[in-house]
Every structure is written in C-alpha cells, then in structure tokens.
Scaffold this motif. Structure first.
Motif, short mmCIF file in Angstrom:
data_model
loop_
_atom_site.label_atom_id
_atom_site.label_comp_id
_atom_site.label_asym_id
_atom_site.label_seq_id
_atom_site.Cartn_x
_atom_site.Cartn_y
_atom_site.Cartn_z
N ALA A 1 8.91 4.62 -0.03
CA ALA A 1 8.45 4.63 -1.43
C ALA A 1 7.29 3.67 -1.63
N THR A 2 7.30 2.55 -0.93
CA THR A 2 6.20 1.59 -1.03
C THR A 2 4.88 2.25 -0.66
N PHE A 3 4.88 2.96 0.44
CA PHE A 3 3.64 3.59 0.93
C PHE A 3 3.23 4.79 0.07
N SER A 4 4.20 5.54 -0.44
CA SER A 4 3.82 6.67 -1.30
C SER A 4 3.25 6.17 -2.63
N MET A 5 3.79 5.07 -3.17
CA MET A 5 3.22 4.50 -4.40
C MET A 5 1.84 3.93 -4.13
N LEU A 6 1.65 3.31 -2.98
CA LEU A 6 0.32 2.82 -2.59
C LEU A 6 -0.66 3.98 -2.48
N ALA A 7 -0.24 5.06 -1.85
CA ALA A 7 -1.11 6.22 -1.70
C ALA A 7 -1.51 6.78 -3.06
N GLU A 8 -0.56 6.88 -3.97
CA GLU A 8 -0.85 7.39 -5.31
C GLU A 8 -1.86 6.50 -6.02
N ALA A 9 -1.68 5.18 -5.95
CA ALA A 9 -2.60 4.26 -6.61
C ALA A 9 -4.01 4.37 -6.03
N VAL A 10 -4.10 4.52 -4.71
CA VAL A 10 -5.41 4.66 -4.07
C VAL A 10 -6.08 5.96 -4.52
N VAL A 11 -5.31 7.04 -4.60
CA VAL A 11 -5.86 8.32 -5.04
C VAL A 11 -6.37 8.22 -6.48
N VAL A 12 -5.58 7.63 -7.35
CA VAL A 12 -5.98 7.49 -8.76
C VAL A 12 -7.23 6.62 -8.87
N ALA A 13 -7.27 5.53 -8.09
CA ALA A 13 -8.42 4.62 -8.13
C ALA A 13 -9.69 5.29 -7.63
N ASN A 14 -9.55 6.38 -6.88
CA ASN A 14 -10.71 7.08 -6.33
C ASN A 14 -10.89 8.46 -6.96
N ASP A 15 -10.56 8.54 -8.25
CA ASP A 15 -10.79 9.76 -9.04
C ASP A 15 -10.11 10.98 -8.46
N GLY A 16 -8.89 10.80 -7.93
CA GLY A 16 -8.11 11.92 -7.45
C GLY A 16 -8.42 12.36 -6.03
N ALA B 1 -5.73 6.32 1.69
CA ALA B 1 -4.58 7.00 1.08
C ALA B 1 -3.85 7.85 2.11
N LYS B 2 -4.59 8.54 2.99
CA LYS B 2 -3.96 9.38 4.01
C LYS B 2 -3.13 8.54 4.98
N SER B 3 -3.61 7.35 5.31
CA SER B 3 -2.83 6.47 6.19
C SER B 3 -1.52 6.08 5.54
N ALA B 4 -1.56 5.77 4.23
CA ALA B 4 -0.34 5.41 3.52
C ALA B 4 0.61 6.61 3.44
N ILE B 5 0.06 7.81 3.23
CA ILE B 5 0.89 9.02 3.18
C ILE B 5 1.60 9.24 4.52
N ASP B 6 0.85 9.13 5.58
CA ASP B 6 1.43 9.34 6.92
C ASP B 6 2.54 8.34 7.20
N ARG B 7 2.32 7.08 6.80
CA ARG B 7 3.35 6.06 7.03
C ARG B 7 4.59 6.33 6.19
N ALA B 8 4.39 6.80 4.96
CA ALA B 8 5.53 7.12 4.09
C ALA B 8 6.36 8.26 4.68
N LEU B 9 5.70 9.29 5.19
CA LEU B 9 6.41 10.42 5.80
C LEU B 9 7.06 10.05 7.13
N GLU B 10 6.46 9.08 7.82
CA GLU B 10 7.05 8.60 9.07
C GLU B 10 8.38 7.91 8.80
#
Length: 383
Positions: free
Chosen positions: A189-204, A210-219
């Motif tokens: 959940a930490t990494f998925s929330m980080l990924a979401e914040a990065v995506v929002v900060a970069n206009d979607g 963000a992809k690195s955080a997504i991959d770590r969350a799914l791992e």
C-alpha cells in the motif's frame, strides 16, 4: 423588482454625470476672466504710486501702456480658445455617460443574470477557515514527525501523505510517502500510494518513478487493486489498450463480493471498451458492509495528541458533511458520513445521516443490500 431597481440606479448615475454639464457655465472661472482682473488691480497700484511720488508721470504712462497691451492680448487669446474645446469636452462626457450604461447593460444581458445565486461570503469564510485549520494541523503533524529523534513513525508519515493528497498538494504527498518507502516496513500500500501521488503530481502521467513504485507494490502484493489500476494506466499511455483492458478485467473478476474500488474499475473498463470496441462489463452491485472510516482508520492518527487528533478527524468529517450539502443525492456519501459519526459517538448526527440515506434508498431496488445496512444501523443507534 430587481430590473426596476437596476434601471433606477443607472438613471441616478447618469444624472450625476450630466448635472454639471447642464448647469450654467457662467459660474466657471477661466484664465480669460482672472488675468484682466489682476492687470486692472496693477493699474490702480500705478495710480497710488504716482500720487505718493514714488514714480514720475512718464514712468506711470509707460507702465499703463504696457498693462493695456497685456489686457488686450489676454482678451484676444481667450476669445480664440473659447467654445470648441469646452463644447468638445462636454460632448465627450455626454456620450460617455450614456454609452457606459448601455454597454454595461448589453454585457450583463449576455453574460449575467440576477436569478443566478451567489455564494455567500460567510460560506466562503467558513470554507477558508476550515482549509486553514486542516493546513495548520498538517504542519503540526509534519513538525512533530521531523523533530522525532527516531524519524517519526511510519503511520504518521502515511497519514500526512494522505492528508496532503486530499489537500491537492501532490508534491508534498510524494515526499511524505517516500519517507516510508525508503524504510524496511514499507508495504504494498505504501508503494501504491506513492505511485498515485507521483502520477497526480505529473498531471496524470505514469512516469518512470511511478512505474517503479507500481512494480514494487505488485511485487509485495499481486492483488493490490490500486497498483493494478495504475499499471493499466501505464499500458494505456503506451497505447497497449488490450493489455490495459485485460489487467482491469482480470483483477475485477478475482473478487467474489463487492468492494468499493470495483466501481472505479468498471467505469475505467467501460471507458476503454467504448474507445476500443471491446465488450463492456456490468456495473458491480453495492456492498453489504458499511462504507466509511472505521475505528482502525481513525486510530491511524495516534501519533497526534488527543486534542489534535480529535480536531483533525472532525475537520475531515465536516468537509464530507459540507460536500453532501452540495451533493445531497450521494447515497454512499451519506452512509460514509453516518458511519463516521457513529465512530465519533455522535449518535444524533449519525441517525440524521442514516435517515438521509434511507430516503434515497426508496428510489433503489427492493433487494438493494444497503437497505439492510441502514436498517440495522438505525436499530443499533436506537433510531
């Protein structure tokens, strides 16, 4: 009544502008009136000086001649400049006085309407005060975390990040989540929330960070729905539409009962399906569990003092209550608010919120599971 009042105000304004132009101009003192009067006074002064013997007859005669020339020159200049400039300025002012309200009325008829309600200043003040209150609480929480010798508990940093996210401060949310992401106790959940914040900060946009955080969350958790959602967004941005669609449908089909994020999934799947000519999915049915913050969610603010934590929670609940005043048809929103009041042990407010939800449920099918949720909650609350 309103239009009549506006017309009256316009006529008063035009009258104020035109009154000086329509009044007598004889009262206006010009240079042509003032200069001859001064020169005539000088002529009398020459006579007095000659009577006292201060100047001779020849000197007096020369001075009189010079003053007479200046009076004549001033009179000619005044006559040459009179009339046109004064009349031209008057015409300009008259045109402006008439044209201004005509143009204003035309613009208002096109762009405005007296029937459109305005937002009360008091309401705006209350909203600003609440925003300032939440901001102050977030600053206090951050100061406490940063001054903690141990770096501050991870739960506190996650709470801070979520608060910044709700406030629209995505860049600050990224910093807060990154603190926990760098620790050994970071979860999926930490990494998925980080990924979401990065995506929002970069206009979607799903950028490499963000992809690195997504991959770590799914791992850490292959079933993380948020990570799967943003992973599908990544493939969608790479124009791999089928892959993005399959990811969402596959994850949606893994659930046996309703969970809130399924609505977001269904909306996104059907959006992709409409654009790519793929089969849509049925919208999921509502949950049989009460939505909203639980006691465990509220306990996440445990690193704050009791007073700060209570103030922080109540400000969040107040914002939800104010939003529902503008969106009274939000059934799930009223259920979340009722559950929050129940957790806060505010029984009367919880009952009132459940009553709002109960009224909205009258429009829903008889077998809607939320009916049982509301009925059981009201029985427990004595409502």
């Amino acid at each position: 009544m309103i239009w009549g009042f506006f017309v009256l105000l316009t006529l008063v304004a035009v009258g104020i502008l035109l009154y000086p132009l329509l009044s007598s101009r004889s009262k206006t003192l010009t240079r042509g009136d003032a200069v001859p009067a001064i020169l005539a006074d000088q002529m009398q002064e020459i006579e007095r000086d000659m009577d006292r013997g201060l100047i001779s007859e020849q000197e007096a005669q020369a001075a009189r001649l010079e003053i007479k020339k200046r009076i004549l020159a001033t009179t000619r200049n005044s006559q040459g400049r009179s009339g046109p400039s004064r009349n031209g300025g008057g015409v300009t002012l008259v045109v402006a006085a008439v044209l201004a309200p005509v143009v204003a009325a035309g613009y208002y008829l096109t762009m405005g309407s007296p029937e459109v309600p305005s937002l009360a200043f008091a309401a705006r003040s209350a909203e600003r005060a609440q925003t300032e209150e939440v901001t102050a609480l977030a600053m206090r929480l951050r100061d406490r975390l940063e001054t903690d010798p141990g770096g501050g508990p991870s739960e506190g940093w996650m709470l801070l990040g979520q608060t910044y996210q709700r406030m629209g401060r995505a860049a600050d949310a990224v910093e807060a989540f990154q603190v926990v992401a760098d620790r050994d106790d970071a979860t999926s959940a930490t990494f998925s929330m980080l990924a979401e914040a990065v995506v929002v900060a970069n206009d979607g946009n799903v950028i490499p960070r963000a992809k690195s955080a997504i991959d770590r969350a799914l791992e850490l958790d292959r079933s993380n729905p948020a990570a799967t959602y943003f992973n599908s967004l990544y493939y969608l941005q790479r124009e791999e539409t089928q892959k993005a669609y399959d990811l969402l449908v596959s994850r949606l089909n893994q659930e046996e009962s309703f969970v809130p994020w399924m609505e977001t999934y269904a909306t996104q799947i059907n959006r992709i399906a409409a654009a790519a000519d793929l089969p849509p999915v049925d919208f999921p049915r509502a949950s049989t569990t009460q939505p909203g913050p639980s006691a465990a969610d509220i306990a996440a603010a445990s690193e704050m003092s009791d007073a700060d934590r209570a103030e922080f929670i109540r400000s969040m609940v107040s914002r939800l209550a104010e939003r529902l005043e503008d969106e009274p048809e939000d059934l799930d929103g009223w259920m979340r608010l009722a559950n929050a009041y129940t957790v806060l042990q505010e029984q009367d407010r919880a009952i009132a919120a459940y009553r709002k939800a109960e009224a909205l449920l009258e429009r829903q099918p008889a077998d809607d599971p939320r009916r049982a949720v509301v009925r059981d909650a009201l029985e427990q609350l004595g409502g």
